[in-house]
Each structure stands twice: as structure tokens, then as C-alpha cells.
Motif scaffolding. Sequence first.
Motif, PDB file in Angstrom:
ATOM      1  N   VAL A  40      45.465  12.689  52.787  1.00  0.00           N
ATOM      2  CA  VAL A  40      45.171  13.464  53.993  1.00  0.00           C
ATOM      3  C   VAL A  40      44.602  14.847  53.725  1.00  0.00           C
ATOM      4  O   VAL A  40      43.865  15.391  54.560  1.00  0.00           O
ATOM      5  CB  VAL A  40      46.400  13.560  54.914  1.00  0.00           C
ATOM      6  CG1 VAL A  40      46.801  12.180  55.399  1.00  0.00           C
ATOM      7  CG2 VAL A  40      47.569  14.242  54.224  1.00  0.00           C
ATOM      8  N   ILE A  41      44.941  15.457  52.573  1.00  0.00           N
ATOM      9  CA  ILE A  41      44.358  16.783  52.291  1.00  0.00           C
ATOM     10  C   ILE A  41      43.688  16.848  50.917  1.00  0.00           C
ATOM     11  O   ILE A  41      43.172  17.898  50.532  1.00  0.00           O
ATOM     12  CB  ILE A  41      45.399  17.917  52.426  1.00  0.00           C
ATOM     13  CG1 ILE A  41      46.564  17.735  51.449  1.00  0.00           C
ATOM     14  CG2 ILE A  41      45.892  18.016  53.872  1.00  0.00           C
ATOM     15  CD1 ILE A  41      47.517  18.920  51.434  1.00  0.00           C
ATOM     16  N   GLY A  42      43.737  15.744  50.152  1.00  0.00           N
ATOM     17  CA  GLY A  42      42.971  15.672  48.913  1.00  0.00           C
ATOM     18  C   GLY A  42      43.655  16.221  47.686  1.00  0.00           C
ATOM     19  O   GLY A  42      43.043  16.333  46.633  1.00  0.00           O
ATOM     20  N   THR A  43      44.944  16.571  47.783  1.00  0.00           N
ATOM     21  CA  THR A  43      45.700  17.050  46.627  1.00  0.00           C
ATOM     22  C   THR A  43      47.069  16.408  46.669  1.00  0.00           C
ATOM     23  O   THR A  43      47.636  16.221  47.755  1.00  0.00           O
ATOM     24  CB  THR A  43      45.835  18.583  46.627  1.00  0.00           C
ATOM     25  OG1 THR A  43      46.595  18.999  45.489  1.00  0.00           O
ATOM     26  CG2 THR A  43      46.493  19.086  47.885  1.00  0.00           C
ATOM     27  N   PRO A  44      47.658  16.034  45.520  1.00  0.00           N
ATOM     28  CA  PRO A  44      48.940  15.325  45.539  1.00  0.00           C
ATOM     29  C   PRO A  44      50.165  16.224  45.615  1.00  0.00           C
ATOM     30  O   PRO A  44      51.285  15.726  45.563  1.00  0.00           O
ATOM     31  CB  PRO A  44      48.911  14.560  44.212  1.00  0.00           C
ATOM     32  CG  PRO A  44      48.110  15.431  43.304  1.00  0.00           C
ATOM     33  CD  PRO A  44      47.055  16.057  44.169  1.00  0.00           C
ATOM     34  N   ALA A  60      35.471  22.516  61.878  1.00  0.00           N
ATOM     35  CA  ALA A  60      34.913  22.671  60.535  1.00  0.00           C
ATOM     36  C   ALA A  60      35.613  21.827  59.486  1.00  0.00           C
ATOM     37  O   ALA A  60      34.989  21.412  58.504  1.00  0.00           O
ATOM     38  CB  ALA A  60      34.956  24.149  60.125  1.00  0.00           C
ATOM     39  N   HIS A  61      36.909  21.546  59.696  1.00  0.00           N
ATOM     40  CA  HIS A  61      37.704  21.028  58.578  1.00  0.00           C
ATOM     41  C   HIS A  61      38.450  19.726  58.842  1.00  0.00           C
ATOM     42  O   HIS A  61      39.059  19.197  57.901  1.00  0.00           O
ATOM     43  CB  HIS A  61      38.730  22.081  58.151  1.00  0.00           C
ATOM     44  CG  HIS A  61      38.130  23.316  57.584  1.00  0.00           C
ATOM     45  ND1 HIS A  61      37.579  23.377  56.327  1.00  0.00           N
ATOM     46  CD2 HIS A  61      37.983  24.563  58.119  1.00  0.00           C
ATOM     47  CE1 HIS A  61      37.138  24.591  56.094  1.00  0.00           C
ATOM     48  NE2 HIS A  61      37.356  25.338  57.170  1.00  0.00           N
ATOM     49  N   ALA A  62      38.429  19.203  60.063  1.00  0.00           N
ATOM     50  CA  ALA A  62      39.280  18.047  60.362  1.00  0.00           C
ATOM     51  C   ALA A  62      38.446  16.799  60.653  1.00  0.00           C
ATOM     52  O   ALA A  62      37.342  16.875  61.190  1.00  0.00           O
ATOM     53  CB  ALA A  62      40.185  18.356  61.541  1.00  0.00           C
ATOM     54  N   HIS A  63      39.022  15.660  60.294  1.00  0.00           N
ATOM     55  CA  HIS A  63      38.395  14.364  60.557  1.00  0.00           C
ATOM     56  C   HIS A  63      39.426  13.457  61.231  1.00  0.00           C
ATOM     57  O   HIS A  63      40.596  13.464  60.874  1.00  0.00           O
ATOM     58  CB  HIS A  63      37.924  13.727  59.250  1.00  0.00           C
ATOM     59  CG  HIS A  63      37.249  12.393  59.437  1.00  0.00           C
ATOM     60  ND1 HIS A  63      37.902  11.195  59.283  1.00  0.00           N
ATOM     61  CD2 HIS A  63      35.968  12.089  59.767  1.00  0.00           C
ATOM     62  CE1 HIS A  63      37.053  10.204  59.510  1.00  0.00           C
ATOM     63  NE2 HIS A  63      35.881  10.718  59.806  1.00  0.00           N
ATOM     64  N   ASN A 122      49.642  16.313  60.333  1.00  0.00           N
ATOM     65  CA  ASN A 122      48.934  16.311  61.622  1.00  0.00           C
ATOM     66  C   ASN A 122      49.315  17.530  62.452  1.00  0.00           C
ATOM     67  O   ASN A 122      48.451  18.229  63.011  1.00  0.00           O
ATOM     68  CB  ASN A 122      49.284  15.052  62.427  1.00  0.00           C
ATOM     69  CG  ASN A 122      48.705  13.779  61.849  1.00  0.00           C
ATOM     70  OD1 ASN A 122      47.724  13.805  61.103  1.00  0.00           O
ATOM     71  ND2 ASN A 122      49.318  12.660  62.187  1.00  0.00           N
ATOM     72  N   LEU A 123      50.611  17.787  62.547  1.00  0.00           N
ATOM     73  CA  LEU A 123      51.091  18.913  63.353  1.00  0.00           C
ATOM     74  C   LEU A 123      50.603  20.243  62.790  1.00  0.00           C
ATOM     75  O   LEU A 123      50.149  21.126  63.540  1.00  0.00           O
ATOM     76  CB  LEU A 123      52.620  18.869  63.408  1.00  0.00           C
ATOM     77  CG  LEU A 123      53.321  19.937  64.241  1.00  0.00           C
ATOM     78  CD1 LEU A 123      52.859  19.895  65.697  1.00  0.00           C
ATOM     79  CD2 LEU A 123      54.828  19.773  64.145  1.00  0.00           C
ATOM     80  N   LEU A 124      50.653  20.400  61.470  1.00  0.00           N
ATOM     81  CA  LEU A 124      50.204  21.652  60.854  1.00  0.00           C
ATOM     82  C   LEU A 124      48.713  21.866  61.072  1.00  0.00           C
ATOM     83  O   LEU A 124      48.255  22.992  61.311  1.00  0.00           O
ATOM     84  CB  LEU A 124      50.528  21.642  59.367  1.00  0.00           C
ATOM     85  CG  LEU A 124      52.021  21.694  59.003  1.00  0.00           C
ATOM     86  CD1 LEU A 124      52.207  21.486  57.507  1.00  0.00           C
ATOM     87  CD2 LEU A 124      52.645  23.015  59.432  1.00  0.00           C
ATOM     88  N   GLY A 179      35.904  14.169  53.033  1.00  0.00           N
ATOM     89  CA  GLY A 179      35.553  15.548  52.700  1.00  0.00           C
ATOM     90  C   GLY A 179      36.202  16.557  53.619  1.00  0.00           C
ATOM     91  O   GLY A 179      35.900  17.760  53.536  1.00  0.00           O
ATOM     92  N   LYS A 180      37.117  16.081  54.482  1.00  0.00           N
ATOM     93  CA  LYS A 180      37.824  16.967  55.404  1.00  0.00           C
ATOM     94  C   LYS A 180      39.305  16.602  55.421  1.00  0.00           C
ATOM     95  O   LYS A 180      39.707  15.558  54.916  1.00  0.00           O
ATOM     96  CB  LYS A 180      37.250  16.847  56.820  1.00  0.00           C
ATOM     97  CG  LYS A 180      35.812  17.358  56.947  1.00  0.00           C
ATOM     98  CD  LYS A 180      35.358  17.333  58.395  1.00  0.00           C
ATOM     99  CE  LYS A 180      33.963  17.942  58.537  1.00  0.00           C
ATOM    100  NZ  LYS A 180      33.541  17.994  59.970  1.00  0.00           N
ATOM    101  N   ALA A 181      40.112  17.471  56.021  1.00  0.00           N
ATOM    102  CA  ALA A 181      41.518  17.141  56.233  1.00  0.00           C
ATOM    103  C   ALA A 181      41.598  16.005  57.238  1.00  0.00           C
ATOM    104  O   ALA A 181      40.893  16.010  58.253  1.00  0.00           O
ATOM    105  CB  ALA A 181      42.271  18.361  56.737  1.00  0.00           C
TER     106      ALA A 181
END
Length: 756
Positions: free
Chosen positions: A196-200, A315-318, A382-384, A620-622
Amino acid sequence: MSDQPPRDSHVYDGPVGGWGSAKGIAAVARTARPGPGAFDTLRRQNKPGGMMCSSCAWAKPPNPHIVEFCENGAKATLWDLTSARCGPDFFASHSVSELSGWSEYDLELAGRLTHPLRYDAETDRYVAVDWDTAFAAIGQELQALDPKMVAFYASGKAGLEASFLYALYARAYGHVNLPDSSNMCHETTSVALKTVIGTPVGTCVFEDFDHCDMILHVGQNPGTNSPRMLHPLQQAANRGCCIVAINPLREKGLLEFANPQSPWQMTLGAPTEIADRYLQVRAGGDIAALTGIAKQVLALDRTQGGVLDHAFLDAHAHGLQDWMDWVDACDWAELEQVSGLTRDAMEAIGAIYARAKAVIGVYGMGLTQHVHGSDAVGALVNLLLLRGNIGRKGAGISPVRGHSNVQGQRTVGITEKPELVPNDALRDLFGIAPPMDEGWNTTAFVQALLDGKAQGFVGLGGNLARAVPDTDRVAAAWGRMPLTVHVATRLNRTHLMPGRSSWILPCLVRAEVDMQDGVNQQVTVEDSFSHIHGSIGKRSPASPHLMSETAIVARLAAATLPASAKMPWDHWARDYARIRALIEVVYPDDFHDFEARMNQPGGFYRGNPARNRDWQTDSGKAQFTRPAALDATGLGVGPGLYRLITLRSNDQFNTTVYGLSDRLRGIEGDRMLIMMSPDDMAAEGLVAERRIALTGAADDGIGRRVAGLRVIPYDLPRGCIAGYFPELNPLSPLSRCDLASDTPATKGIPVRLDLT
């Protein structure tokens, strides 16, 4: 604060910390009887130039307190530095069959292991051997096995140096069967956050807790599992930050804290109230609760405007619209039923969140250890995301890790997934051909064991046969392996399930001097905030026959693998700076200038792309995600069906039991018990202290039962019961894991009461 617990529930009247904490430490000190140097170790613990705690992975701040250890960390250090010894005379007096009847606590009380040991089947005893004999025999036996049928397990405690060599050893040997303790708890995090954000790993750093104005604290108990976390929580509460606790049990660490370093709070002053709101969610109800909160946030944006961070989202969400359509379709009655919360309670938290400017989402295994645990982590993200609370100061997602270097071990290559390591660098530097097929994680290893496929086990710490699900079935299968090898500091139950050839290799603890070529060696660890810290021991080893974990791994590798000029194991083990230089070459982005930075106060930050809003995801997005189910347990509601939550006591760290006190829950005595709502007890006709049995209710045709459990009235949601890990692990089916990560679902085990 919410209402008081029901009458007749067990409660602890005091706060976390305070004199109760001091008494808890003193009790363990009386049992362990450590040498006088132990208190000097505590004085330097978690400070530059000292030892980094071997307990949890909470941050080591750049400006430490005078005392920078907590109750649990002090217990771990005193336990490590015990004066009791478990040497050849002990094993001459006790057979393995006899010791198998001892409790975890009694086994640990035998003290520190002092000599390398080999199991002798004829006498049913472990006998002392010399190191050269042990390494030669183990190496020869490993050479005779199929590498792909052997597991190299890591418990999460060994430093980065030993961990890097261990991972390299496995790949050079011919497998990536590298299960570790992360598979048991936060593998859900690694998989879900990567998606969901690309980092573990989490995005927060320690300083973020100085700038947040709201903390959502989900499924984690800081009072027992990470007490040093209570300092920033106290500071946040004192400056007006709203802390919302979402947890089935009312844990004392989320209610009030008396700072042992405050003369005022240790004498006349009142403790600090921590949580402003406490939502006692049903086990597995977190997805529904977080969705209900988000539903209110969306409603407020539509009626009032200006609630969602639309610039961030654009800009940042998908996947936002698809997720919002799903939330809109969620029925409040179902959200209430699954979460166990009222609509008013969820809307109230949504309103607070809508006003907050910087929010941190903190969570633990109460969120991750479910069949839909990855979806639960996604629900918190999602909430954040709705208000841009990832990738800026004072905000982010913050999983609380357990073992002190469990995150760091993954960072330097202990993983069963080939795609997570730089295989080209390993080929070029070391001349090996790293296996590219996925190896065994912990669940896969246990399944291979039960299927009779596993041929060998090497354990770098831990008590794995007791920590996994289905422990009765595992115990019956463990001894069928041709080879079992344990690197350990104390005796535990897994050692008492010897394979046809079984060895115990005793190692130093982190607090002890690790002398190589006349130089006391440093090791390094990574905390939950992705900061790397140097650690050095100052205490004399418990026995002259001990070796460091790093040296043991190097000697095992040298005995197993063909000699190679590109892998000079002995050369590396004589100076750990040489190993750190290798780590820097293999992982240059994270570990540049490793040697120069490792003793930096507060550790050095290895970075996190999501913190910079660099989303290394497929889109490429959150990513907003829709859960597969609202109930994270995957269970329905039926007559007589209970959801069992397994947890630690206050005198415990993982399977290590320091004593029989669960002070913060008001429970003393034996650990064979279940906590149950007084209303459920009344409905079942039960009285306090009655002994009953639990039977497994999984639909897999396997009988599971644990008997002799006393019933303790406790403030829990109806239909939920709680008991101790690992005693209740036989009830946890191996087949019930998080669907995305294979993390065992031990916070929602289906069981029934057996009152016969």
C-alpha cells in the motif's frame, strides 16, 4: 476515559511504572542473582558506548534519560547476567525425558549454558563436547542433507553482523529457507505496507511523537511489551495530544503511567492518564472499527468541507473512489456488530480525527495476527491517507516491533523471498549462485516438518517448537528430523525434542565481552524506526567455553562449505568491522559510511522512501485498499464459539518467562488460565477459579484440546477470551494464517469450552 471494568473482574490498582515496576525488577533480580556488574550494564543500556537492549526494538533516543531502560528491558538484562549455570553436571543429573516435564520457567531457572553439547540417545542426556568436534560433525551432517530440506531459523536477537553472515551461509549452502520471528508477528506488516505504501516498515521516526496531536493506538500493549514507549506517550498526553486506544483488553499501559524517573510521580503526584478514549473492540473487529471511523470522516467532509486533504489525495493516492464507494455501501449495523462498538463511539473518534493536524497510527500484533491481518493494516493506512498523515512531520504509520533486531535481520538478508535481496551483488562479491526459488517461511517450514519433509533445523536463538501454532503436533514431529542445531544462551523446550543428531551451541549474550583477536567487538542492531545502533558488552562471559553468535555462524559455514578465497569466514569473524564493510557494499544506500555512523547518538537513519512520499508501489502512488472481509478473524458468530486471544504476561518476553506474576492485569500464580467476561461466565454457569478445558473449533478435522485452565473474570468483550502464549498454542491451527503473509492468526483462534 471510559467506564470502569465490570465488578468481579481482575484489576491492578496501581499505574504502569512507579513502585510496582521497581518491585517487578527487584523480584527478577532476586531470582537471577546477577553479578554486581549487571547494574553498571543497566546504567549504560540503550546509550552510546553501552549495550543496546536485547528485549524489544523501541527507539534509543539521541538524548537518553538518566535511566534508559524499562521494566521488561531490565528483566531481560538481569536474566541474561544470572549467576546460575547450566553445565555438564546439570545434564549428568537430568535426562532429557525428565526435563521435558519441566515448565518453561523452571528450564530457564537452570541458568546459562556453559559448554557445547551433543545429545546422546543411549543415555538420553546431553553431554559436553569440544567446539572443533561439534563444528566438524555438524558440517559433515549438513553436507549429507539436501540443502532445500534444511531450515536456518533466526529469532530476531542476533546482531546485523551475525545475521548477514547467516543469510550468506544459507545461500552459499543452497537454500533460502530462512524463517524468522518476523514470520510469526509482523510479516503481515512487511507484506501489507509494501503493497500500500511501497515500503515494508513503518514511516515514523522517534521525533514524530513530539509533533503529533493524535495517536491511534491499535492492538498493542506498551505496559508489558514495550514500556519505554510510555515516555513519549506520557509526554504526548501532557501536551494535549489525543490518544485513542483500540484494543479488546483494557491494558494498564494505555490507561495510566507513573514515570519512575519523576520524583513527584514516585511520591505524591498522580500518574498520567494516557488514553483519552478506549474502544474495546471485539477480537478481529479492527477493520470494521477503522472503517466506521473513516465513514464518519467522509461524511464530515461532505457536510462541512475541508476535512480530506484533497491536494495530497490528488497527487499521491490511487484507488480512492473505489474505496469510498465501498465505505458508503458499508452498513452501520454491520460495522457495529463486527466491531463490537457503537456507531456513536466510532463517529466520535472520526470527529476527533477530522480536526487533528498530525496523526500517528501505532499498532501491534493485535492488528496483524489475523486471517485478514493485512487488510487490517490496510484499513489503518486508508484512514491515515485521508488527511495526508503519511510522509510529513508528526504523522505516519508506526508498527511496534518485538525482538530487538527482528527488523534489522530482514534488512541484511534473512528472508525466504529471493527478490528482496541484491542477488547480483552476492554473485559478484562471493562467487555463489543464490537460489532463486522462494524458500520456507516459518509456516512453510512447520508444514514441511509435519509432512515429514524437513531434514534439518539450525536455530540462531529462539524456542521455535513452542512458539509456533499446533505445538502438540509439532512436538510429535520435531524429533524425526535427522539434524537439529541450536545456538542458545539457556535451555528451552525445543532443545528437549532432539533430532536423531542434536546439538546445543552456547553463545554470549549482548551484555558480555566479545573478544576477537584481542579486541572487544561491537555489534549493531536496527530499531523499529529504521535507525542503526552500535552495541558493546562489558561483562565477563558466563563461561570461558562460550562463543559469539557471529563466530559460531562463521565456524559452521567454514565447516559446511568448500573453502573459497571469496568467503574467508575466519577472517571476517576476527574483526566485525570487516563484516560491516561487506554489508555496506551489498546495501550501499542504507549503510553508507556504516563504521563512521554506527555510534551516532540516537542511531543513524537508513531512510524510508514512503516518508518522502516516494511510493514504490505498483501504481506509483499510495494505495487505498478494500478488505476482503470486515471481520479480520474470518470467523462467524455461533452458539458456544469463542475467539481466543493469546498474549504475554507482565513477567514474560516471547517464550521466556521470568516469573509467575501478571501484575498489570491483577493476576498471580500459574499460567494455565483463561480470562473471560463476567457476563459470559454467568451465561455458561461458571464461577471464578473453576478449571475447564478448551477445544479447537477449526473446521479441519484435527482435534485440539488444552485442559486444566482456571477461569479468571476479566473485562473483555462478549465472545472473546484470552490466555497465555505459548501454553495455549496447541489450540492454534497452522492452517489459520493471514492470507497474504502466512502470519499465524493467534489473536482470533476459534475455540469452544469443555466443561466436562
